[in-house]
Design a protein around this motif. Structure first.
Motif: not given
Length: 106
Positions: A5-16, A18-30
């Protein structure tokens, strides 16, 4: 990782490289076997960010997730956004990195 439970970042990669965008999220992972998580954007997206998010989600809703407080990242997840803004993330180990898109340049 069984529960996070905490902070994470979603990254959208066009290729190996080039990262086009990053979005900070709060997330709960099971995670027992395949990663499954729910989350929300850490802050409300402004108009430009929302347009970019919607575009990338339409192109291919696959992001790399990086856990900011962990030495673990690079897990590819499929993201589904509900109308209330809740994000559902499911590990997508078989995704080959390809996406199909149509651009209207007129």
């Amino acid at each position: 990782m069984y529960r996070f439970v905490g902070q994470a970042r979603l990254e959208w990669w066009a290729n190996h490289s080039t990262c086009l965008e990053m979005y900070d999220i709060t997330v709960t992972v099971d995670a027992v076997g395949t990663l499954r998580a729910t989350g929300r954007h850490a802050s409300t997206l402004d108009t430009t960010q929302r347009e970019g998010w919607d575009f990338l989600m339409e192109m291919a809703p696959y992001f790399s997730i990086a856990f900011l407080s962990e030495d673990r990242g690079g897990i590819v997840v499929r993201v589904i956004e509900a109308e209330n803004g809740t994000l559902s993330l499911t590990e997508a180990p078989d995704w080959d990195g390809s996406a199909n898109g149509t651009f209207d340049l007129t």
